[in-house]
Design a protein around this motif. Structure first.
Motif, PDB file in Angstrom:
ATOM      1  N   LEU A  55      77.329 -16.031   6.054  1.00 49.17           N
ATOM      2  CA  LEU A  55      78.331 -15.228   6.753  1.00 49.17           C
ATOM      3  C   LEU A  55      79.494 -14.896   5.820  1.00 49.17           C
ATOM      4  CD1 LEU A  55      79.162 -14.174   9.688  1.00 49.17           C
ATOM      5  CD2 LEU A  55      80.554 -16.229   9.754  1.00 49.17           C
ATOM      6  N   ALA A  56      79.957 -15.872   5.074  1.00 51.90           N
ATOM      7  CA  ALA A  56      81.058 -15.653   4.134  1.00 51.90           C
ATOM      8  C   ALA A  56      80.665 -14.610   3.082  1.00 51.90           C
ATOM      9  CB  ALA A  56      81.459 -16.962   3.461  1.00 51.90           C
ATOM     10  N   LYS A  57      79.475 -14.737   2.519  1.00 51.84           N
ATOM     11  CA  LYS A  57      79.022 -13.775   1.503  1.00 51.84           C
ATOM     12  C   LYS A  57      78.908 -12.377   2.077  1.00 51.84           C
ATOM     13  CE  LYS A  57      76.436 -17.105  -1.307  1.00 51.84           C
ATOM     14  NZ  LYS A  57      75.077 -17.545  -1.714  1.00 51.84           N
ATOM     15  N   GLU A  58      78.374 -12.251   3.285  1.00 51.69           N
ATOM     16  CA  GLU A  58      78.217 -10.935   3.917  1.00 51.69           C
ATOM     17  C   GLU A  58      79.560 -10.251   4.150  1.00 51.69           C
ATOM     18  OE1 GLU A  58      74.108 -11.738   6.444  1.00 51.69           O
ATOM     19  OE2 GLU A  58      76.023 -11.769   7.505  1.00 51.69           O
ATOM     20  N   GLN A  59      80.608 -11.047   4.345  1.00 50.99           N
ATOM     21  CA  GLN A  59      81.931 -10.494   4.608  1.00 50.99           C
ATOM     22  C   GLN A  59      82.813 -10.484   3.359  1.00 50.99           C
ATOM     23  OE1 GLN A  59      83.608 -12.689   7.872  1.00 50.99           O
ATOM     24  NE2 GLN A  59      82.041 -12.013   9.280  1.00 50.99           N
ATOM     25  N   ASN A  60      82.216 -10.749   2.211  1.00 53.48           N
ATOM     26  CA  ASN A  60      82.955 -10.823   0.946  1.00 53.48           C
ATOM     27  C   ASN A  60      84.108 -11.817   1.004  1.00 53.48           C
ATOM     28  OD1 ASN A  60      81.356  -8.964  -0.506  1.00 53.48           O
ATOM     29  ND2 ASN A  60      82.395  -7.283   0.544  1.00 53.48           N
ATOM     30  N   GLN A 101      85.773 -15.038  -0.180  1.00 57.88           N
ATOM     31  CA  GLN A 101      85.704 -15.698  -1.477  1.00 57.88           C
ATOM     32  C   GLN A 101      85.610 -17.216  -1.384  1.00 57.88           C
ATOM     33  OE1 GLN A 101      88.874 -14.405  -4.007  1.00 57.88           O
ATOM     34  NE2 GLN A 101      87.886 -15.168  -5.847  1.00 57.88           N
ATOM     35  N   TYR A 102      86.219 -17.812  -0.355  1.00 58.31           N
ATOM     36  CA  TYR A 102      86.285 -19.274  -0.282  1.00 58.31           C
ATOM     37  C   TYR A 102      85.952 -19.785   1.117  1.00 58.31           C
ATOM     38  CZ  TYR A 102      89.131 -18.535  -4.456  1.00 58.31           C
ATOM     39  OH  TYR A 102      89.587 -18.131  -5.679  1.00 58.31           O
ATOM     40  N   ILE A 103      85.387 -20.968   1.154  1.00 63.51           N
ATOM     41  CA  ILE A 103      85.329 -21.773   2.368  1.00 63.51           C
ATOM     42  C   ILE A 103      86.071 -23.057   2.018  1.00 63.51           C
ATOM     43  CG2 ILE A 103      83.901 -23.018   4.032  1.00 63.51           C
ATOM     44  CD1 ILE A 103      81.629 -21.045   3.401  1.00 63.51           C
ATOM     45  N   THR A 104      87.062 -23.386   2.807  1.00 64.06           N
ATOM     46  CA  THR A 104      87.883 -24.562   2.540  1.00 64.06           C
ATOM     47  C   THR A 104      87.865 -25.495   3.749  1.00 64.06           C
ATOM     48  OG1 THR A 104      89.898 -23.497   3.383  1.00 64.06           O
ATOM     49  CG2 THR A 104      89.438 -23.269   1.016  1.00 64.06           C
ATOM     50  N   GLY A 105      88.425 -26.654   3.560  1.00 67.37           N
ATOM     51  CA  GLY A 105      88.557 -27.614   4.647  1.00 67.37           C
ATOM     52  C   GLY A 105      89.376 -28.798   4.192  1.00 67.37           C
ATOM     53  N   ASP A 106      89.713 -29.636   5.123  1.00 68.21           N
ATOM     54  CA  ASP A 106      90.515 -30.833   4.846  1.00 68.21           C
ATOM     55  C   ASP A 106      89.727 -32.082   5.185  1.00 68.21           C
ATOM     56  OD1 ASP A 106      92.891 -29.339   4.189  1.00 68.21           O
ATOM     57  OD2 ASP A 106      93.129 -28.960   6.342  1.00 68.21           O
ATOM     58  N   GLU A 114      90.703 -32.452   0.203  1.00 70.14           N
ATOM     59  CA  GLU A 114      90.407 -31.036   0.398  1.00 70.14           C
ATOM     60  C   GLU A 114      89.018 -30.734  -0.130  1.00 70.14           C
ATOM     61  OE1 GLU A 114      93.412 -28.835  -1.657  1.00 70.14           O
ATOM     62  OE2 GLU A 114      94.960 -29.329  -0.200  1.00 70.14           O
ATOM     63  N   ILE A 115      88.399 -29.747   0.490  1.00 69.25           N
ATOM     64  CA  ILE A 115      87.122 -29.245   0.009  1.00 69.25           C
ATOM     65  C   ILE A 115      87.263 -27.746  -0.233  1.00 69.25           C
ATOM     66  CG2 ILE A 115      85.757 -30.999   1.186  1.00 69.25           C
ATOM     67  CD1 ILE A 115      85.090 -28.511   3.178  1.00 69.25           C
ATOM     68  N   LYS A 116      86.486 -27.239  -1.194  1.00 65.05           N
ATOM     69  CA  LYS A 116      86.546 -25.810  -1.483  1.00 65.05           C
ATOM     70  C   LYS A 116      85.198 -25.353  -2.015  1.00 65.05           C
ATOM     71  CE  LYS A 116      89.559 -22.474  -3.758  1.00 65.05           C
ATOM     72  NZ  LYS A 116      90.755 -22.354  -4.623  1.00 65.05           N
ATOM     73  N   TRP A 117      84.733 -24.242  -1.474  1.00 71.56           N
ATOM     74  CA  TRP A 117      83.490 -23.616  -1.916  1.00 71.56           C
ATOM     75  C   TRP A 117      83.776 -22.184  -2.322  1.00 71.56           C
ATOM     76  CZ3 TRP A 117      80.825 -19.372   0.142  1.00 71.56           C
ATOM     77  CH2 TRP A 117      79.540 -19.172  -0.351  1.00 71.56           C
ATOM     78  N   ASN A 118      83.194 -21.805  -3.442  1.00 73.29           N
ATOM     79  CA  ASN A 118      83.306 -20.438  -3.927  1.00 73.29           C
ATOM     80  C   ASN A 118      81.900 -20.024  -4.368  1.00 73.29           C
ATOM     81  OD1 ASN A 118      83.562 -18.164  -5.657  1.00 73.29           O
ATOM     82  ND2 ASN A 118      85.661 -18.705  -6.153  1.00 73.29           N
ATOM     83  N   PRO A 119      81.373 -18.910  -3.859  1.00 71.37           N
ATOM     84  CA  PRO A 119      80.019 -18.511  -4.230  1.00 71.37           C
ATOM     85  C   PRO A 119      79.848 -18.265  -5.733  1.00 71.37           C
ATOM     86  CG  PRO A 119      81.112 -16.750  -3.009  1.00 71.37           C
ATOM     87  CD  PRO A 119      82.007 -17.941  -2.951  1.00 71.37           C
ATOM     88  N   LEU A 120      80.939 -18.039  -6.430  1.00 71.27           N
ATOM     89  CA  LEU A 120      80.857 -17.834  -7.879  1.00 71.27           C
ATOM     90  C   LEU A 120      80.542 -19.125  -8.617  1.00 71.27           C
ATOM     91  CD1 LEU A 120      83.868 -15.399  -8.397  1.00 71.27           C
ATOM     92  CD2 LEU A 120      81.436 -14.834  -8.135  1.00 71.27           C
TER      93      LEU A 120
END
Length: 168
Positions: free
Chosen positions: A115-120, A122-127, A160-166
């Motif tokens: 879903l994140a990639k389809e909507q361009n 850049q990040y998925i984050t969380g605590d 913290e967590i962070k995801w970046n498709p790059l």
């Protein structure tokens, strides 16, 4: 050949009956879920259970939900990743709810990343919060398995967590 599990005729028949039952249940559950939600996928867990994945995405919040096909749909999900759009480039995970160690979290996380990639996005984050401390090792393993960067402050019981498709 030693690693291959062999089943007798009775076990195979039982597996087939279970699969048929799940497919009939899937059909009924999909009809009910589709009345209210957008169905985005059907997957099989590592335990060979079928699940339906559906979404609420109103531009402010994003909720990936999962329903198993072993029980009837009663209007509530069996597993959910609840998130919101913190800005135009970021989906922030607020909570993950449901039973652990069934593969449901991995299935829902994969759909959130799509879903994140389809909507361009850049990040998925969380605590990571103090309430997570009783299962912190499991959370760290889960996020790292899904290619998140995980930072933990053990003194203040936060992180913290962070995801970046790059980064993939």
């Amino acid at each position: 050949m030693d690693d291959v599990e062999t089943k007798d005729e009775g076990e195979l028949r039982e597996d087939l009956e279970n699969l048929e039952f799940q497919l009939f249940r899937m059909q009924d559950n999909m009809k009910e879920i589709a009345k209210k939600w957008k169905i985005i996928g059907i997957e099989q867990t590592y335990e060979n259970s079928w699940v339906i994945i559906y979404v609420l995405n109103d531009g402010n919040s994003c909720k990936i939900m999962l329903d198993d096909c072993e029980t009837p749909y009663k209007g509530i999900w069996d597993f959910s990743i609840q998130a919101y759009y913190s800005d135009n480039n970021t989906i922030h995970i607020g909570d993950i709810k449901g039973d652990a160690n069934k593969g449901f979290g991995s299935i829902c996380m994969d759909y959130l990343k799509v879903l994140a990639k389809e909507q361009n996005i850049q990040y998925i984050t969380g605590d990571l919060a103090e309430r997570d401390w009783d299962h912190l090792d499991r959370l760290i393993h889960f996020y790292e398995k899904h290619n998140f960067q995980v930072e933990v402050d053990y003194i203040n019981k936060s992180g913290e967590i962070k995801w970046n498709p790059l980064y993939q």
